[in-house]
Design a protein around this motif. Structure first.
Motif, PDB file in Angstrom:
ATOM      1  N   ILE A  46      37.342  40.014  51.014  1.00  0.00           N
ATOM      2  CA  ILE A  46      35.964  40.427  50.708  1.00  0.00           C
ATOM      3  C   ILE A  46      35.014  39.230  50.686  1.00  0.00           C
ATOM      4  CG2 ILE A  46      36.735  42.437  49.391  1.00  0.00           C
ATOM      5  CD1 ILE A  46      35.907  40.944  46.822  1.00  0.00           C
ATOM      6  N   GLY A  47      35.535  38.042  51.048  1.00  0.00           N
ATOM      7  CA  GLY A  47      34.663  36.889  51.227  1.00  0.00           C
ATOM      8  C   GLY A  47      34.729  35.795  50.186  1.00  0.00           C
ATOM      9  N   VAL A  48      35.560  35.952  49.154  1.00  0.00           N
ATOM     10  CA  VAL A  48      35.684  34.900  48.139  1.00  0.00           C
ATOM     11  C   VAL A  48      36.421  33.714  48.753  1.00  0.00           C
ATOM     12  CG1 VAL A  48      36.670  34.301  45.884  1.00  0.00           C
ATOM     13  CG2 VAL A  48      35.701  36.582  46.267  1.00  0.00           C
ATOM     14  N   PRO A  49      35.919  32.480  48.585  1.00  0.00           N
ATOM     15  CA  PRO A  49      36.598  31.297  49.139  1.00  0.00           C
ATOM     16  C   PRO A  49      38.054  31.225  48.686  1.00  0.00           C
ATOM     17  CG  PRO A  49      34.427  30.701  48.354  1.00  0.00           C
ATOM     18  CD  PRO A  49      34.647  32.122  47.929  1.00  0.00           C
ATOM     19  N   THR A  50      38.922  30.774  49.578  1.00  0.00           N
ATOM     20  CA  THR A  50      40.355  30.772  49.313  1.00  0.00           C
ATOM     21  C   THR A  50      40.722  30.026  48.038  1.00  0.00           C
ATOM     22  OG1 THR A  50      40.775  30.863  51.690  1.00  0.00           O
ATOM     23  CG2 THR A  50      42.604  30.192  50.279  1.00  0.00           C
ATOM     24  N   ALA A  51      40.186  28.816  47.868  1.00  0.00           N
ATOM     25  CA  ALA A  51      40.532  28.012  46.693  1.00  0.00           C
ATOM     26  C   ALA A  51      40.108  28.700  45.404  1.00  0.00           C
ATOM     27  CB  ALA A  51      39.877  26.634  46.792  1.00  0.00           C
ATOM     28  N   VAL A  52      38.948  29.325  45.400  1.00  0.00           N
ATOM     29  CA  VAL A  52      38.449  30.027  44.211  1.00  0.00           C
ATOM     30  C   VAL A  52      39.266  31.284  43.960  1.00  0.00           C
ATOM     31  CG1 VAL A  52      36.454  31.159  43.157  1.00  0.00           C
ATOM     32  CG2 VAL A  52      36.140  29.109  44.555  1.00  0.00           C
ATOM     33  N   ALA A  53      39.633  32.001  45.015  1.00  0.00           N
ATOM     34  CA  ALA A  53      40.439  33.215  44.863  1.00  0.00           C
ATOM     35  C   ALA A  53      41.791  32.899  44.235  1.00  0.00           C
ATOM     36  CB  ALA A  53      40.629  33.887  46.227  1.00  0.00           C
ATOM     37  N   VAL A  54      42.426  31.836  44.719  1.00  0.00           N
ATOM     38  CA  VAL A  54      43.742  31.447  44.198  1.00  0.00           C
ATOM     39  C   VAL A  54      43.646  31.049  42.731  1.00  0.00           C
ATOM     40  CG1 VAL A  54      45.566  29.702  44.344  1.00  0.00           C
ATOM     41  CG2 VAL A  54      44.683  30.757  46.430  1.00  0.00           C
ATOM     42  N   ALA A  55      42.681  30.191  42.398  1.00  0.00           N
ATOM     43  CA  ALA A  55      42.561  29.687  41.033  1.00  0.00           C
ATOM     44  C   ALA A  55      42.105  30.761  40.050  1.00  0.00           C
ATOM     45  CB  ALA A  55      41.584  28.509  41.010  1.00  0.00           C
ATOM     46  N   SER A  56      41.169  31.613  40.452  1.00  0.00           N
ATOM     47  CA  SER A  56      40.623  32.627  39.549  1.00  0.00           C
ATOM     48  C   SER A  56      41.581  33.793  39.349  1.00  0.00           C
ATOM     49  CB  SER A  56      39.291  33.154  40.092  1.00  0.00           C
ATOM     50  OG  SER A  56      38.363  32.104  40.252  1.00  0.00           O
ATOM     51  N   GLU A  57      42.550  33.936  40.229  1.00  0.00           N
ATOM     52  CA  GLU A  57      43.523  35.018  40.088  1.00  0.00           C
ATOM     53  C   GLU A  57      44.557  34.701  39.026  1.00  0.00           C
ATOM     54  OE1 GLU A  57      45.820  38.473  40.726  1.00  0.00           O
ATOM     55  OE2 GLU A  57      43.717  37.914  40.795  1.00  0.00           O
ATOM     56  N   PRO A  59      44.376  33.545  35.824  1.00  0.00           N
ATOM     57  CA  PRO A  59      44.183  34.173  34.515  1.00  0.00           C
ATOM     58  C   PRO A  59      44.327  35.692  34.539  1.00  0.00           C
ATOM     59  CG  PRO A  59      42.096  33.321  35.377  1.00  0.00           C
ATOM     60  CD  PRO A  59      43.185  32.775  36.239  1.00  0.00           C
ATOM     61  N   GLN A  60      43.962  36.318  35.662  1.00  0.00           N
ATOM     62  CA  GLN A  60      44.135  37.777  35.755  1.00  0.00           C
ATOM     63  C   GLN A  60      45.608  38.142  35.759  1.00  0.00           C
ATOM     64  OE1 GLN A  60      45.297  39.729  38.564  1.00  0.00           O
ATOM     65  NE2 GLN A  60      44.883  41.692  37.574  1.00  0.00           N
ATOM     66  N   ILE A  61      46.414  37.354  36.471  1.00  0.00           N
ATOM     67  CA  ILE A  61      47.854  37.593  36.489  1.00  0.00           C
ATOM     68  C   ILE A  61      48.432  37.441  35.086  1.00  0.00           C
ATOM     69  CG2 ILE A  61      50.073  36.764  37.372  1.00  0.00           C
ATOM     70  CD1 ILE A  61      48.603  35.841  39.884  1.00  0.00           C
ATOM     71  N   ALA A  62      47.967  36.392  34.380  1.00  0.00           N
ATOM     72  CA  ALA A  62      48.449  36.161  33.021  1.00  0.00           C
ATOM     73  C   ALA A  62      48.083  37.325  32.109  1.00  0.00           C
ATOM     74  CB  ALA A  62      47.860  34.858  32.480  1.00  0.00           C
ATOM     75  N   ALA A  63      46.866  37.856  32.250  1.00  0.00           N
ATOM     76  CA  ALA A  63      46.429  38.970  31.404  1.00  0.00           C
ATOM     77  C   ALA A  63      47.251  40.226  31.684  1.00  0.00           C
ATOM     78  CB  ALA A  63      44.942  39.246  31.632  1.00  0.00           C
ATOM     79  N   SER A  64      47.456  40.525  32.972  1.00  0.00           N
ATOM     80  CA  SER A  64      48.262  41.696  33.335  1.00  0.00           C
ATOM     81  C   SER A  64      49.703  41.536  32.868  1.00  0.00           C
ATOM     82  CB  SER A  64      48.223  41.903  34.856  1.00  0.00           C
ATOM     83  OG  SER A  64      46.920  42.182  35.298  1.00  0.00           O
ATOM     84  N   ALA A 227      49.750  28.178  32.495  1.00  0.00           N
ATOM     85  CA  ALA A 227      49.780  26.764  32.880  1.00  0.00           C
ATOM     86  C   ALA A 227      48.975  26.531  34.151  1.00  0.00           C
ATOM     87  CB  ALA A 227      51.225  26.306  33.078  1.00  0.00           C
ATOM     88  N   ALA A 228      49.105  27.437  35.132  1.00  0.00           N
ATOM     89  CA  ALA A 228      48.358  27.301  36.383  1.00  0.00           C
ATOM     90  C   ALA A 228      46.853  27.400  36.145  1.00  0.00           C
ATOM     91  CB  ALA A 228      48.801  28.378  37.373  1.00  0.00           C
ATOM     92  N   THR A 229      46.444  28.294  35.243  1.00  0.00           N
ATOM     93  CA  THR A 229      45.020  28.438  34.928  1.00  0.00           C
ATOM     94  C   THR A 229      44.447  27.147  34.370  1.00  0.00           C
ATOM     95  OG1 THR A 229      45.299  30.804  34.451  1.00  0.00           O
ATOM     96  CG2 THR A 229      43.344  29.720  33.560  1.00  0.00           C
ATOM     97  N   VAL A 230      45.145  26.554  33.412  1.00  0.00           N
ATOM     98  CA  VAL A 230      44.680  25.306  32.793  1.00  0.00           C
ATOM     99  C   VAL A 230      44.593  24.188  33.830  1.00  0.00           C
ATOM    100  CG1 VAL A 230      45.244  23.513  31.108  1.00  0.00           C
ATOM    101  CG2 VAL A 230      45.541  25.928  30.508  1.00  0.00           C
ATOM    102  N   VAL A 242      33.443  34.117  35.631  1.00  0.00           N
ATOM    103  CA  VAL A 242      32.891  35.470  35.780  1.00  0.00           C
ATOM    104  C   VAL A 242      33.872  36.352  36.557  1.00  0.00           C
ATOM    105  CG1 VAL A 242      31.020  36.848  36.740  1.00  0.00           C
ATOM    106  CG2 VAL A 242      30.528  34.630  35.686  1.00  0.00           C
ATOM    107  N   LEU A 243      34.371  35.849  37.677  1.00  0.00           N
ATOM    108  CA  LEU A 243      35.325  36.600  38.481  1.00  0.00           C
ATOM    109  C   LEU A 243      36.614  36.844  37.705  1.00  0.00           C
ATOM    110  CD1 LEU A 243      36.270  37.833  41.151  1.00  0.00           C
ATOM    111  CD2 LEU A 243      36.904  35.536  41.912  1.00  0.00           C
ATOM    112  N   ALA A 244      37.117  35.804  37.033  1.00  0.00           N
ATOM    113  CA  ALA A 244      38.364  35.936  36.269  1.00  0.00           C
ATOM    114  C   ALA A 244      38.232  36.981  35.170  1.00  0.00           C
ATOM    115  CB  ALA A 244      38.746  34.586  35.683  1.00  0.00           C
ATOM    116  N   THR A 245      37.071  37.041  34.524  1.00  0.00           N
ATOM    117  CA  THR A 245      36.850  38.020  33.456  1.00  0.00           C
ATOM    118  C   THR A 245      36.894  39.444  33.989  1.00  0.00           C
ATOM    119  OG1 THR A 245      35.479  36.438  32.231  1.00  0.00           O
ATOM    120  CG2 THR A 245      35.260  38.770  31.650  1.00  0.00           C
ATOM    121  N   LEU A 246      36.246  39.667  35.129  1.00  0.00           N
ATOM    122  CA  LEU A 246      36.276  40.999  35.748  1.00  0.00           C
ATOM    123  C   LEU A 246      37.703  41.395  36.129  1.00  0.00           C
ATOM    124  CD1 LEU A 246      33.154  40.767  38.112  1.00  0.00           C
ATOM    125  CD2 LEU A 246      33.334  42.009  35.939  1.00  0.00           C
TER     126      LEU A 246
END
Length: 306
Positions: A46-57, A59-64, A227-230, A242-246
């Motif tokens: 959907i257009g999110v830069p690769t580096a940002v998509a990888v890093a922001s995902e 915390p979402q993985i950790a939450a799930s 650990a990856a998020t930090v 913002v993306l990670a929160t959503l």
């Protein structure tokens, strides 16, 4: 409804992102995996830069993983001893993965490495799981997995053996730590929890019961993704809050429904569905590589759109 992502530097549809995270959270709870192998590609597409998509995902993985692991903890379906051994290697592998991520990003090869890795890993694991699960489902009488007899394989001859009572296995800690290192490394580089790698290896190689594997996998994913998020936030500054929160909002809710649905399916059925999902995502990346072999994703080495 649009919202601007400050690190990704682009607007996205809030309902679309939350809807995707709900679906991926459901998959996470259903299969006992982080869901990053599905969410990270969706963000890239959907257009999110690769580096940002990888890093922001991460915390979402950790939450799930947290919400899913909590549900399995209440059911006493987590082997804490096994999860601890896997984590001994997982945290170290995560650190190595972030270092490799930075090296490939600086060299301008991050997008190609991620795309090729998805095709190879998802295709291989998905193919193996598809073959095995179909064979198991076609049997008139499902047979219990054969237990290895000591001395018959390389793993059985390794020292430092430990007994995992809940998983009903007696095996060396060395291959388990090595598995943790590999899963942590891959997770940090590709923005995935690594559950789609961890679950089949524990089931097919170490013969851990499927019911225990799911909860144990989620517990290991939780710590490595924290650990990856930090590391991504402090070293790369590429976590978009913002993306990670959503993503966390939808993923945490979806995981609860996935855990409930997973309790109604047999192990063979779960593995078949996961295999088909892995192959589908791998095929999508392959299409991208074939369509634009010179530059699969139009992202610069800084992680921002060109």
């Amino acid at each position: 409804m649009q919202i601007y992502l400050p690190i990704a530097e682009l607007p996205v549809d809030v309902l679309l992102v939350i809807g995707m995270s709900l679906a991926v959270g459901f998959v996470s709870g259903l299969f006992g995996i982080g869901g990053g192998f599905l969410m990270t590609p969706l963000l890239i597409f959907i257009g999110v830069p690769t580096a940002v998509a990888v890093a922001s995902e991460a915390p979402q993985i950790a939450a799930s993983a947290f919400t899913g692991a909590l549900a399995y903890w209440r059911r006493r379906a987590i082997d804490l001893k096994l999860a601890g051994v896997l984590l001994a290697g997982g945290v170290a592998g995560t650190g190595l993965g972030v270092w490799f991520f930075n090296a490939m990003r600086a060299a301008g090869q991050l997008e190609v490495v991620i795309a090729v890795s998805y095709v190879v890993l998802l295709g291989a694991i998905g193919g193996i799981m598809l073959t095995e699960s179909l064979k198991a489902l076609l049997k008139t009488k499902p047979a219990a997995p054969a237990r290895r007899v000591g001395g018959r394989s390389l793993i059985d001859r390794l020292p430092l053996k430990l007994r995992f009572k809940q998983s009903m296995i007696y095996v060396s800690a060395i291959p388990l730590v090595g598995l943790g290192v590999f899963v942590g490394f891959v997770g940090a580089v590709l923005g995935i929890g690594g559950g789609f790698l961890l679950v089949p290896v524990l089931v097919y190689v170490f013969r851990v019961p499927t019911a225990v594997v799911v909860g144990t996998s989620l517990a290991q994913i939780l710590i490595t993704m924290l650990a990856a998020t930090v590391l991504h936030a402090t070293v790369n500054a590429s976590v978009d809050v913002v993306l990670a929160t959503l993503l966390m909002l939808g993923g945490s809710i979806g995981a609860q429904f996935g855990v409930r649905a997973g309790q109604k399916l047999r192990g063979e059925q779960l593995r078949l569905l996961l295999a088909l999902l892995l192959l589908a995502v791998g095929a999508r990346f392959l299409v991208e590589l074939v369509a634009e072999p010179a530059e699969p994703f139009s992202v610069s080495t800084t992680g921002r759109p060109k």
